[in-house]
Scaffold this motif. Structure first.
Motif, PDB file in Angstrom:
ATOM      1  N   VAL A   1       7.006-101.767  28.990  1.00  0.00           N
ATOM      2  CA  VAL A   1       5.826-100.916  29.137  1.00  0.00           C
ATOM      3  C   VAL A   1       4.606-101.718  28.666  1.00  0.00           C
ATOM      4  O   VAL A   1       4.573-102.206  27.538  1.00  0.00           O
ATOM      5  N   GLN A   2       3.581-101.835  29.520  1.00  0.00           N
ATOM      6  CA  GLN A   2       2.366-102.586  29.215  1.00  0.00           C
ATOM      7  C   GLN A   2       1.198-101.607  29.085  1.00  0.00           C
ATOM      8  O   GLN A   2       0.906-100.869  30.029  1.00  0.00           O
ATOM      9  N   ASN A   3       0.571-101.667  27.922  1.00  0.00           N
ATOM     10  CA  ASN A   3      -0.544-100.760  27.635  1.00  0.00           C
ATOM     11  C   ASN A   3      -1.786-101.604  27.376  1.00  0.00           C
ATOM     12  O   ASN A   3      -1.886-102.293  26.352  1.00  0.00           O
ATOM     13  N   TYR A   4      -2.745-101.573  28.306  1.00  0.00           N
ATOM     14  CA  TYR A   4      -3.996-102.326  28.189  1.00  0.00           C
ATOM     15  C   TYR A   4      -5.140-101.326  27.998  1.00  0.00           C
ATOM     16  O   TYR A   4      -5.221-100.334  28.731  1.00  0.00           O
ATOM     17  N   LYS A   5      -6.026-101.606  27.047  1.00  0.00           N
ATOM     18  CA  LYS A   5      -7.183-100.722  26.860  1.00  0.00           C
ATOM     19  C   LYS A   5      -8.276-101.451  26.089  1.00  0.00           C
ATOM     20  O   LYS A   5      -7.996-102.213  25.162  1.00  0.00           O
ATOM     21  N   PRO A   6      -9.540-101.223  26.474  1.00  0.00           N
ATOM     22  CA  PRO A   6     -10.666-101.761  25.697  1.00  0.00           C
ATOM     23  C   PRO A   6     -10.997-100.817  24.537  1.00  0.00           C
ATOM     24  O   PRO A   6     -10.918 -99.590  24.670  1.00  0.00           O
ATOM     25  N   LEU A   7     -11.394-101.410  23.397  1.00  0.00           N
ATOM     26  CA  LEU A   7     -11.666-100.629  22.200  1.00  0.00           C
ATOM     27  C   LEU A   7     -12.982-101.062  21.575  1.00  0.00           C
ATOM     28  O   LEU A   7     -13.242-102.270  21.463  1.00  0.00           O
ATOM     29  N   GLN A   8     -13.793-100.094  21.204  1.00  0.00           N
ATOM     30  CA  GLN A   8     -14.943-100.353  20.340  1.00  0.00           C
ATOM     31  C   GLN A   8     -14.498-100.059  18.907  1.00  0.00           C
ATOM     32  O   GLN A   8     -14.270 -98.918  18.534  1.00  0.00           O
ATOM     33  N   VAL A   9     -14.390-101.118  18.122  1.00  0.00           N
ATOM     34  CA  VAL A   9     -13.786-101.025  16.799  1.00  0.00           C
ATOM     35  C   VAL A   9     -14.886-101.034  15.750  1.00  0.00           C
ATOM     36  O   VAL A   9     -15.683-101.980  15.684  1.00  0.00           O
ATOM     37  N   VAL A  10     -14.936 -99.995  14.934  1.00  0.00           N
ATOM     38  CA  VAL A  10     -15.864 -99.900  13.807  1.00  0.00           C
ATOM     39  C   VAL A  10     -15.023-100.002  12.538  1.00  0.00           C
ATOM     40  O   VAL A  10     -14.310 -99.051  12.183  1.00  0.00           O
ATOM     41  N   THR A  11     -15.092-101.138  11.885  1.00  0.00           N
ATOM     42  CA  THR A  11     -14.203-101.414  10.759  1.00  0.00           C
ATOM     43  C   THR A  11     -15.001-101.806   9.530  1.00  0.00           C
ATOM     44  O   THR A  11     -16.134-102.290   9.614  1.00  0.00           O
ATOM     45  N   ALA A  12     -14.376-101.600   8.376  1.00  0.00           N
ATOM     46  CA  ALA A  12     -14.948-102.050   7.109  1.00  0.00           C
ATOM     47  C   ALA A  12     -14.663-103.536   6.935  1.00  0.00           C
ATOM     48  O   ALA A  12     -13.578-104.023   7.262  1.00  0.00           O
ATOM     49  N   CYS A  13     -15.655-104.249   6.419  1.00  0.00           N
ATOM     50  CA  CYS A  13     -15.535-105.696   6.247  1.00  0.00           C
ATOM     51  C   CYS A  13     -16.325-106.108   5.019  1.00  0.00           C
ATOM     52  O   CYS A  13     -17.448-105.629   4.802  1.00  0.00           O
ATOM     53  N   SER A  14     -15.752-106.984   4.230  1.00  0.00           N
ATOM     54  CA  SER A  14     -16.443-107.501   3.052  1.00  0.00           C
ATOM     55  C   SER A  14     -17.370-108.629   3.494  1.00  0.00           C
ATOM     56  O   SER A  14     -16.931-109.771   3.706  1.00  0.00           O
ATOM     57  N   LEU A  15     -18.647-108.321   3.643  1.00  0.00           N
ATOM     58  CA  LEU A  15     -19.628-109.274   4.161  1.00  0.00           C
ATOM     59  C   LEU A  15     -20.298-109.995   3.004  1.00  0.00           C
ATOM     60  O   LEU A  15     -20.841-109.366   2.091  1.00  0.00           O
ATOM     61  N   ASP A  16     -20.250-111.313   3.042  1.00  0.00           N
ATOM     62  CA  ASP A  16     -20.878-112.141   2.015  1.00  0.00           C
ATOM     63  C   ASP A  16     -22.194-112.677   2.583  1.00  0.00           C
ATOM     64  O   ASP A  16     -22.200-113.509   3.491  1.00  0.00           O
ATOM     65  N   ILE A  17     -23.323-112.208   2.049  1.00  0.00           N
ATOM     66  CA  ILE A  17     -24.639-112.563   2.576  1.00  0.00           C
ATOM     67  C   ILE A  17     -25.387-113.504   1.648  1.00  0.00           C
ATOM     68  O   ILE A  17     -26.592-113.680   1.786  1.00  0.00           O
ATOM     69  N   TYR A  18     -24.695-114.118   0.693  1.00  0.00           N
ATOM     70  CA  TYR A  18     -25.397-114.951  -0.282  1.00  0.00           C
ATOM     71  C   TYR A  18     -26.071-116.149   0.387  1.00  0.00           C
ATOM     72  O   TYR A  18     -27.164-116.549   0.008  1.00  0.00           O
ATOM     73  N   ASN A  19     -25.412-116.738   1.385  1.00  0.00           N
ATOM     74  CA  ASN A  19     -25.986-117.911   2.048  1.00  0.00           C
ATOM     75  C   ASN A  19     -26.661-117.560   3.372  1.00  0.00           C
ATOM     76  O   ASN A  19     -26.714-118.368   4.294  1.00  0.00           O
ATOM     77  N   PHE A  20     -27.181-116.325   3.493  1.00  0.00           N
ATOM     78  CA  PHE A  20     -27.981-115.917   4.644  1.00  0.00           C
ATOM     79  C   PHE A  20     -29.209-116.834   4.769  1.00  0.00           C
ATOM     80  O   PHE A  20     -29.828-117.181   3.754  1.00  0.00           O
ATOM     81  N   PRO A  21     -29.605-117.282   5.983  1.00  0.00           N
ATOM     82  CA  PRO A  21     -29.072-116.957   7.311  1.00  0.00           C
ATOM     83  C   PRO A  21     -28.042-117.946   7.828  1.00  0.00           C
ATOM     84  O   PRO A  21     -27.818-118.007   9.026  1.00  0.00           O
ATOM     85  N   PHE A  22     -27.453-118.744   6.951  1.00  0.00           N
ATOM     86  CA  PHE A  22     -26.442-119.718   7.361  1.00  0.00           C
ATOM     87  C   PHE A  22     -25.056-119.224   6.949  1.00  0.00           C
ATOM     88  O   PHE A  22     -24.224-120.006   6.481  1.00  0.00           O
ATOM     89  N   ASP A  23     -24.800-117.942   7.118  1.00  0.00           N
ATOM     90  CA  ASP A  23     -23.568-117.351   6.623  1.00  0.00           C
ATOM     91  C   ASP A  23     -22.504-117.321   7.710  1.00  0.00           C
ATOM     92  O   ASP A  23     -22.787-117.230   8.904  1.00  0.00           O
TER      93      ASP A  23
END
Length: 483
Positions: free
Chosen positions: A150-172
């Motif tokens: 059984v093959q199940n194909y589907k596109p997903l818009q994924v809204v996920t939590a992520c630990s974003l490190d912005i200390y070296n913005f804008p070269f992050d």
């Protein structure tokens, strides 16, 4: 006798007629089924007695292996404040359903069939980092092959939590994970595996839309087993989406204006320290930088756990501008001309005009000394000569009483001698005023030389601090960018 013959014939033909009728009755549904389309017959055959609430295995001890695959299509948004990543992916999975198998020869050689997803068993594979339901299109069908895949194909818009490190913005560079696991079934019931090889998943950027702010570096995969309790073990497959920000926009709109303002501040040191324009210039520059920070404050990412390095850079640049203004005020105060300004102390003259000037390769500055004793004596002699001359003029009264010789000139009149005495007194006061003004100017010039040397010293220290700070930031950003 005649009646017996028809009865005997009827008894002999009746079983044959019954057999023929039953054969016709049997051939009727088969002929009717043969006339129906093969897809309908196959769909009815597969779903007639199918129970979608039961895991599709004949032996309950056999786990159902679900192979999954993820292809990143676009990075929609990165919310640094809320630590949320929104991506659009193409999700694929397949498993073997032992209750959806058939012989293609019995159904017009059909090897693949699309059936509704709601009609069959589907594994409960979810993403652990889900924080919101995205706007994903609903795909109501799956493909089923004749051997039960059984093959199940589907596109997903994924809204996920992520630990974003912005200390070296804008070269992050951000590393966000998508962890797929069964919410209920343990590894004894549902096991996970990769559809493709990890190398192909990592380097697959064939459908990625790379015209936005973020660039996809790769997708890394990892399989592991974890247990919540000692008896239950679950399988999970993690996809690490590694993305990098394109810094050109932020370099042009944030860094370059700040660098230009700092360069203008450094050039401002070449204004003469004794002119009042430098103070007004530095104050205007400081106000301009404050307005610049207000404008760019909305562009900088803000989080509750840290501040980006570029924010620290702006604050330090503001502090350097304040230090530059304070240094300018100090130098202007030193070189400002005042009538009651005290002479330069000997220790300060020796330290600044000799030691510091030699350290800065300016050569020993010419130092002014107070007039020597000989000049003071000469001034005293001049004053005594004037007094003697005045007394000599004052003694003309006696000369008037003495008889004049035949060859001596006539004495000057009394009114003329008084005018000359007044003129000499005026000349003496003018001379004293000029001498005092010259001494005041000499003190001011000496303070100006001290201020100029100190100004060059502080300028070089300020320039070294700015260069060291800039080089440190460039090195740190370079290391983080290529790490």
């Amino acid at each position: 006798m005649l009646l017996w013959v028809p009865q005997a014939l009827l008894a002999l033909l009746l079983p044959t007629l019954l057999a023929q009728g039953e054969a016709k009755h049997r051939r009727g549904p088969q002929a009717q089924n043969a006339s129906r389309p093969a897809l309908l017959r196959l769909s009815d055959h597969l779903l007639a007695n199918y129970k979608k609430g039961v895991r599709p295995v004949r032996d309950w001890r056999t786990p159902t292996t679900v192979s999954i695959d993820v292809i990143v299509y676009a990075i929609l948004s990165v919310d640094e404040k809320n630590q949320v990543l929104t991506t659009y992916i193409w999700y694929r999975q397949y498993w073997t359903d032992e209750f959806l198998q058939w012989n293609p020869e019995d159904f017009d050689n059909i090897t693949k069939l699309s059936i509704p997803t709601d009609s069959i068993w589907v594994p409960d594979i979810l993403i652990n980092e889900f924080v919101d339901v995205g706007k994903s299109p609903n795909i109501p069908y799956v493909y089923v092959r004749h051997h039960g895949e059984v093959q199940n194909y589907k596109p997903l818009q994924v809204v996920t939590a992520c630990s974003l490190d912005i200390y070296n913005f804008p070269f992050d560079v951000q590393n966000c994970s998508l962890t797929f696991t069964s919410w209920l079934h343990t590894i004894q019931d549902i096991n996970l595996s990769l559809w493709r090889l990890p190398e192909k998943v990592k380097l697959d950027r064939s459908i990625f839309v790379n015209q936005g702010e973020w660039e996809l570096l790769g997708v890394l995969t990892q399989f592991r087993e974890f247990s919540i309790e000692s008896s239950d073990c679950y399988a999970e497959m993690t996809f690490y989406v590694v993305i990098r920000r394109r810094p050109l926009f932020y370099v042009v709109s944030l860094l370059l204006p700040s660098i230009f303002l700092m360069v203008v501040d450094i050039v401002g040191f070449y204004l003469p320290p004794d002119s009042g324009e430098r103070v007004s210039f530095k104050i205007t520059l400081l106000l301009g930088y404050s307005v610049f920070l207000i404008i760019v404050s909305d562009t900088l990412p803000a989080t509750a756990i840290g501040t980006p390095l570029i924010g620290v850079y702006f604050v330090v640049c503001m502090a350097l501008l304040v230090v530059s203004l304070a240094e300018t005020i100090l130098i202007v105060r030193l070189v400002h001309k005042q009538n009651l300004q005290q002479p330069v102390p000997a220790w300060l003259r020796h330290l600044v005009l000799e030691r510091v000037a030699l350290l800065l390769c300016l050569g020993e500055q010419s130092t002014s000394r107070r007039p020597p004793a000989t000049s003071q004596a000469a001034k005293t002699d001049d004053r005594s000569d004037v007094a003697n001359h005045c007394s000599h003029l004052g003694g003309s009264r006696d000369l008037e009483k003495t008889p004049r010789g035949s060859g001596s000139p006539p004495p000057p009149p009394r009114e003329a001698s008084l005018a000359v005495r007044g003129l000499l007194q005026e000349l003496t006061s003018i001379r004293h005023f000029l001498e005092k003004r010259e001494e005041s100017r000499e003190v001011a010039r000496e303070w100006l030389r001290v201020g100029s040397v100190l100004d060059r010293l502080l300028f070089r220290i300020y320039l070294l601090a700015v260069l060291a700070y800039s080089v440190t930031l460039v090195m740190l950003w370079s290391i983080w960018q290529y790490s």
